[in-house]
Motif scaffolding. Structure first.
Motif, short mmCIF file in Angstrom:
data_model
loop_
_atom_site.label_atom_id
_atom_site.label_comp_id
_atom_site.label_asym_id
_atom_site.label_seq_id
_atom_site.Cartn_x
_atom_site.Cartn_y
_atom_site.Cartn_z
N PHE A 113 0.84 -1.20 0.00
CA PHE A 113 0.00 0.00 0.00
C PHE A 113 0.87 1.25 0.00
O PHE A 113 0.69 2.16 -0.80
N ARG A 114 1.84 1.28 0.89
CA ARG A 114 2.75 2.42 1.00
C ARG A 114 3.52 2.63 -0.30
O ARG A 114 3.60 3.75 -0.81
N ALA A 115 4.09 1.58 -0.84
CA ALA A 115 4.87 1.69 -2.07
C ALA A 115 3.99 2.17 -3.22
O ALA A 115 4.42 3.01 -4.03
N TYR A 116 2.76 1.68 -3.30
CA TYR A 116 1.87 2.08 -4.38
C TYR A 116 1.54 3.57 -4.29
O TYR A 116 1.57 4.28 -5.30
N CYS A 117 1.26 4.04 -3.10
CA CYS A 117 0.95 5.47 -2.92
C CYS A 117 2.16 6.34 -3.22
O CYS A 117 2.05 7.36 -3.91
N LEU A 118 3.32 5.94 -2.71
CA LEU A 118 4.53 6.76 -2.89
C LEU A 118 5.03 6.77 -4.33
O LEU A 118 5.81 7.65 -4.71
N PHE A 157 -5.05 12.32 0.38
CA PHE A 157 -5.85 11.44 -0.46
C PHE A 157 -5.97 10.02 0.10
O PHE A 157 -6.83 9.25 -0.34
N ALA A 158 -5.13 9.65 1.07
CA ALA A 158 -5.22 8.31 1.66
C ALA A 158 -4.59 8.32 3.05
O ALA A 158 -3.64 9.07 3.29
N LEU A 159 -5.12 7.46 3.92
CA LEU A 159 -4.51 7.31 5.24
C LEU A 159 -4.84 5.94 5.80
O LEU A 159 -5.79 5.28 5.37
N THR A 160 -4.01 5.52 6.76
CA THR A 160 -4.21 4.23 7.42
C THR A 160 -3.55 4.22 8.78
O THR A 160 -2.69 5.06 9.07
N ARG A 187 -6.31 -0.93 -5.56
CA ARG A 187 -5.38 -0.03 -6.27
C ARG A 187 -6.16 0.95 -7.16
O ARG A 187 -5.80 2.13 -7.25
N GLN A 188 -7.23 0.49 -7.79
CA GLN A 188 -8.05 1.38 -8.61
C GLN A 188 -8.68 2.48 -7.76
O GLN A 188 -8.73 3.64 -8.16
N TRP A 189 -9.13 2.13 -6.57
CA TRP A 189 -9.73 3.13 -5.69
C TRP A 189 -8.69 4.11 -5.17
O TRP A 189 -8.99 5.29 -4.99
N ILE A 190 -7.46 3.63 -4.95
CA ILE A 190 -6.37 4.54 -4.58
C ILE A 190 -6.11 5.50 -5.74
O ILE A 190 -5.98 6.71 -5.53
N ASP A 191 -6.08 4.98 -6.96
CA ASP A 191 -5.90 5.82 -8.15
C ASP A 191 -7.01 6.87 -8.25
O ASP A 191 -6.75 8.04 -8.54
N ASP A 192 -8.24 6.43 -8.01
CA ASP A 192 -9.39 7.34 -8.09
C ASP A 192 -9.28 8.45 -7.04
O ASP A 192 -9.57 9.61 -7.33
N SER A 193 -8.87 8.08 -5.83
CA SER A 193 -8.73 9.06 -4.76
C SER A 193 -7.65 10.08 -5.11
O SER A 193 -7.86 11.29 -4.98
#
Length: 117
Positions: A6-11, A36-39, A92-98
């Motif tokens: 998750f972290r690598a994908y966001c960064l 745009f994202a948090l955890t 991952r698609q929802w992360i992209d959308d965010s």
């Protein structure tokens, strides 16, 4: 998906930084300074993602693992339970959308700076 992926994908996205503005346990990802994202780094039980209000409601109706944003504006944020019930590709698609939703709301100068990265 685990917290490392998750972290690598966001960064890996343009203009993204990671911060801990809410204490040592809440990892926040921002594009050009906008969230745009948090955890929660301790449990990684869920992630919060920004959503279009109509799409957010639709996702909550369709997927039991998608709930109104915990500690967030429930109209504009969804909490996605990381319980293994959703395919990583969908998350991952929802992360992209965010990311795209937040990036679309940046100022003209911020968008220009983001594009030049």
């Amino acid at each position: 998906m685990n917290i490392e992926s998750f972290r690598a994908y966001c960064l890996n996205k343009k203009g993204v930084t990671e911060e801990f503005p809410f204490g040592e346990e809440v990892l926040v990802f921002k594009v050009m300074g906008k969230l745009f994202a948090l955890t929660d780094v301790e449990s990684f039980a869920s992630i919060n993602l920004k959503v279009d209000p109509e799409k957010g409601a639709e996702l909550r109706e369709t997927y039991p693992a998608v709930q109104p944003g915990y500690h967030m504006n429930k109209k504009h944020w969804n909490t996605v339970l990381m319980d293994g019930s959703l395919p990583d590709k969908l998350v991952r698609q929802w992360i992209d959308d965010s990311y795209a939703l937040v990036a679309s709301k940046l100022t003209k100068s911020q968008k220009s700076a983001l594009e030049s990265m």
